[in-house]
Scaffold this motif. Sequence first.
Motif, PDB file in Angstrom:
ATOM      1  N   LYS A 187      39.336   4.606 -54.626  1.00  5.33           N
ATOM      2  CA  LYS A 187      39.247   4.575 -56.081  1.00  5.33           C
ATOM      3  C   LYS A 187      40.518   5.071 -56.737  1.00  5.33           C
ATOM      4  CE  LYS A 187      35.982   5.934 -58.887  1.00  5.33           C
ATOM      5  NZ  LYS A 187      34.817   6.650 -59.432  1.00  5.33           N
ATOM      6  N   PHE A 188      41.057   6.188 -56.213  1.00 10.25           N
ATOM      7  CA  PHE A 188      42.308   6.693 -56.785  1.00 10.25           C
ATOM      8  C   PHE A 188      43.383   5.618 -56.702  1.00 10.25           C
ATOM      9  CE2 PHE A 188      40.590  11.017 -55.718  1.00 10.25           C
ATOM     10  CZ  PHE A 188      40.474  11.419 -57.029  1.00 10.25           C
ATOM     11  N   TRP A 189      43.447   4.987 -55.534  1.00 12.57           N
ATOM     12  CA  TRP A 189      44.470   3.967 -55.350  1.00 12.57           C
ATOM     13  C   TRP A 189      44.226   2.781 -56.290  1.00 12.57           C
ATOM     14  CZ3 TRP A 189      43.999  -1.108 -53.537  1.00 12.57           C
ATOM     15  CH2 TRP A 189      45.222  -1.757 -53.361  1.00 12.57           C
ATOM     16  N   ALA A 190      42.974   2.318 -56.376  1.00 11.81           N
ATOM     17  CA  ALA A 190      42.673   1.118 -57.150  1.00 11.81           C
ATOM     18  C   ALA A 190      42.925   1.335 -58.642  1.00 11.81           C
ATOM     19  CB  ALA A 190      41.224   0.689 -56.923  1.00 11.81           C
TER      20      ALA A 190
ATOM     21  N   SER B 273      44.610 -12.356 -61.869  1.00 10.44           N
ATOM     22  CA  SER B 273      43.678 -11.563 -62.673  1.00 10.44           C
ATOM     23  C   SER B 273      42.299 -11.483 -62.048  1.00 10.44           C
ATOM     24  CB  SER B 273      43.559 -12.179 -64.052  1.00 10.44           C
ATOM     25  OG  SER B 273      44.810 -12.175 -64.673  1.00 10.44           O
ATOM     26  N   HIS B 274      41.896 -12.583 -61.392  1.00  9.27           N
ATOM     27  CA  HIS B 274      40.565 -12.575 -60.803  1.00  9.27           C
ATOM     28  C   HIS B 274      40.418 -11.487 -59.763  1.00  9.27           C
ATOM     29  CE1 HIS B 274      38.284 -15.785 -62.517  1.00  9.27           C
ATOM     30  NE2 HIS B 274      39.387 -16.498 -62.581  1.00  9.27           N
ATOM     31  N   ARG B 275      41.452 -11.320 -58.951  1.00 11.39           N
ATOM     32  CA  ARG B 275      41.427 -10.283 -57.926  1.00 11.39           C
ATOM     33  C   ARG B 275      41.392  -8.913 -58.570  1.00 11.39           C
ATOM     34  NH1 ARG B 275      44.988 -11.646 -53.898  1.00 11.39           N
ATOM     35  NH2 ARG B 275      44.408 -13.577 -52.888  1.00 11.39           N
ATOM     36  N   ARG B 276      42.240  -8.748 -59.605  1.00  8.18           N
ATOM     37  CA  ARG B 276      42.301  -7.435 -60.252  1.00  8.18           C
ATOM     38  C   ARG B 276      40.975  -7.110 -60.914  1.00  8.18           C
ATOM     39  NH1 ARG B 276      47.848  -7.504 -63.508  1.00  8.18           N
ATOM     40  NH2 ARG B 276      47.648  -9.743 -63.292  1.00  8.18           N
ATOM     41  N   LEU B 277      40.341  -8.118 -61.504  1.00  7.37           N
ATOM     42  CA  LEU B 277      39.056  -7.879 -62.146  1.00  7.37           C
ATOM     43  C   LEU B 277      38.011  -7.494 -61.109  1.00  7.37           C
ATOM     44  CD1 LEU B 277      37.512  -7.918 -64.808  1.00  7.37           C
ATOM     45  CD2 LEU B 277      36.652 -10.136 -64.125  1.00  7.37           C
ATOM     46  N   LEU B 278      38.049  -8.203 -59.988  1.00  5.13           N
ATOM     47  CA  LEU B 278      37.099  -7.902 -58.909  1.00  5.13           C
ATOM     48  C   LEU B 278      37.264  -6.440 -58.486  1.00  5.13           C
ATOM     49  CD1 LEU B 278      35.004  -9.133 -56.970  1.00  5.13           C
ATOM     50  CD2 LEU B 278      36.867  -9.405 -55.333  1.00  5.13           C
ATOM     51  N   MET B 279      38.536  -6.032 -58.375  1.00  7.73           N
ATOM     52  CA  MET B 279      38.840  -4.664 -57.992  1.00  7.73           C
ATOM     53  C   MET B 279      38.244  -3.679 -58.999  1.00  7.73           C
ATOM     54  SD  MET B 279      42.637  -4.139 -56.879  1.00  7.73           S
ATOM     55  CE  MET B 279      43.373  -2.589 -56.879  1.00  7.73           C
ATOM     56  N   PHE B 280      38.419  -3.996 -60.283  1.00  4.66           N
ATOM     57  CA  PHE B 280      37.906  -3.123 -61.334  1.00  4.66           C
ATOM     58  C   PHE B 280      36.384  -3.021 -61.248  1.00  4.66           C
ATOM     59  CE2 PHE B 280      36.250  -2.703 -65.710  1.00  4.66           C
ATOM     60  CZ  PHE B 280      36.715  -1.432 -65.977  1.00  4.66           C
ATOM     61  N   GLU B 281      35.738  -4.161 -61.025  1.00  4.70           N
ATOM     62  CA  GLU B 281      34.278  -4.142 -60.973  1.00  4.70           C
ATOM     63  C   GLU B 281      33.782  -3.353 -59.775  1.00  4.70           C
ATOM     64  OE1 GLU B 281      33.260  -8.264 -61.304  1.00  4.70           O
ATOM     65  OE2 GLU B 281      32.968  -8.077 -63.461  1.00  4.70           O
ATOM     66  N   VAL B 282      34.475  -3.519 -58.643  1.00  5.61           N
ATOM     67  CA  VAL B 282      34.087  -2.764 -57.452  1.00  5.61           C
ATOM     68  C   VAL B 282      34.233  -1.263 -57.727  1.00  5.61           C
ATOM     69  CG1 VAL B 282      34.759  -2.238 -55.083  1.00  5.61           C
ATOM     70  CG2 VAL B 282      34.562  -4.610 -55.814  1.00  5.61           C
ATOM     71  N   VAL B 283      35.369  -0.877 -58.343  1.00  5.40           N
ATOM     72  CA  VAL B 283      35.603   0.544 -58.643  1.00  5.40           C
ATOM     73  C   VAL B 283      34.501   1.077 -59.553  1.00  5.40           C
ATOM     74  CG1 VAL B 283      37.076   2.099 -59.967  1.00  5.40           C
ATOM     75  CG2 VAL B 283      38.080   0.591 -58.272  1.00  5.40           C
ATOM     76  N   GLU B 284      34.163   0.320 -60.593  1.00  5.15           N
ATOM     77  CA  GLU B 284      33.144   0.784 -61.538  1.00  5.15           C
ATOM     78  C   GLU B 284      31.790   0.886 -60.862  1.00  5.15           C
ATOM     79  OE1 GLU B 284      32.694  -1.151 -65.388  1.00  5.15           O
ATOM     80  OE2 GLU B 284      33.089   0.919 -65.989  1.00  5.15           O
ATOM     81  N   TYR B 285      31.475  -0.080 -59.995  1.00  4.40           N
ATOM     82  CA  TYR B 285      30.145  -0.114 -59.409  1.00  4.40           C
ATOM     83  C   TYR B 285      29.984   0.956 -58.328  1.00  4.40           C
ATOM     84  CZ  TYR B 285      25.957  -1.575 -57.097  1.00  4.40           C
ATOM     85  OH  TYR B 285      24.706  -1.558 -56.562  1.00  4.40           O
TER      86      TYR B 285
END
Lengths: 214, 216
Positions: B116-119, B135-147
Amino acid sequence: MSQVADLSHAPLEELIVCPVCDATYQLQRPKNGERAVCVRCHKVLIAPRRKAGMQIIAVAVAVVVLISAASMLPFLKISAAGRSNSVSIIDAALSFTEGPMLVLALLTAGFILFVPLLRMMLTIYVLVPVVLDRPAARHAVQAFRLSEALRPWSMAEIFALGCAVALVKVADLATVGFGPAFWMFGVLVVLVIVQDSFLCKWSVWNSLEHPKKR
Amino acid sequence: MELSGTSQKTITAREAGLVACTRCARAWPLGTPVCGRCGAKLVSRKENSLQRVWALWIVGLICYFPANLYPMLLTRQLFTETDSTIISGAVDLAHHGAFGIAAIILIASVVIPLGKFWAIAFLAVSVRKQGGIASHRRLLMFEVVEYIGRWSMIDIFVVAILSALVQIKGLVTINPGPAAFFFALSVIFTMLSAQAFDPRMIWDAQDNDNEVPDHG
């Protein structure tokens, strides 16, 4: 969702904006059971279900009853060398009692009991008038906003998995038994997950804005 | 209704002179301060959000060090007293053959927080930079971090359950160590940090690149 050719002439009420990527669409209501998805980021924007309101209320009532009962009744019980100890969820949450740990106790109790409980009660408060086609309840908007803001802090399901981990850790120290609250909590976790998947936020906001016309 | 007209370029609310409510998805003319439907504060982009993201990120990281160095559990068994940190606790479990549980603890308390710190850092840097990954990858990353961020709390709950349950005086008692406090703070601050991030900036960065719009 269909793209808008000329947004400047469309009435604002007929637009919907993806909260994740800011893409703007002309509102097209999906039928029950269908979903409207953002073209750009694939966020689900609207997902209405038939009789969702009634189902969500029923589940919320069940969750309130379960949390109230499960928090008081014995939850886990251990015995070793003839002596035993049983705890309720409240005991577990309040096990941090010294100094700064008290803050942690309050946070834990909040995350696993009070926040889920409050969210369910707010949901019932907001949805009952909507389902009965009555004007929205007083402060329904603030209530639903609070409920949505609390969503990430409602951690009952994480606590349930935590129990499984704790059981294995204790297994070689003592014998562990389950109290009635343990099974209640298991059911509760399933209900919380079901409810989250039924609730279409947009439909709720929309019916709070137009209480009669649905 | 699934997607239609996927070949078109999307118009953002900002380009259309509108501001969106991120809570209820309603559109308002640019400059409207508060959403008339749900009462949320309206901003086209949380322009200063990166400062908040970084501030909360740093506090979270600072709390993460004592969380790993101090003991998490103080176990008193007849005559022996063992203090175990997050990592030594997981290693003990693995020694006892509970590899699955050791893996859950390691993943929830070490892999996920570090990831999470890294992401979050990566996302916060990448919205300022041109190019980079889609952007799709970055968004996926954001959603994973939030979830997934919330799931780190599992270790705190385990400590809470153990210290309430294992209280057999004279035989075996378990008490929480100072690490529990710091770990909980670390999880809470990284959750707040992720919430402060505005995902719409991910897409702005892409639009600035003038890339071919990738609508998947």
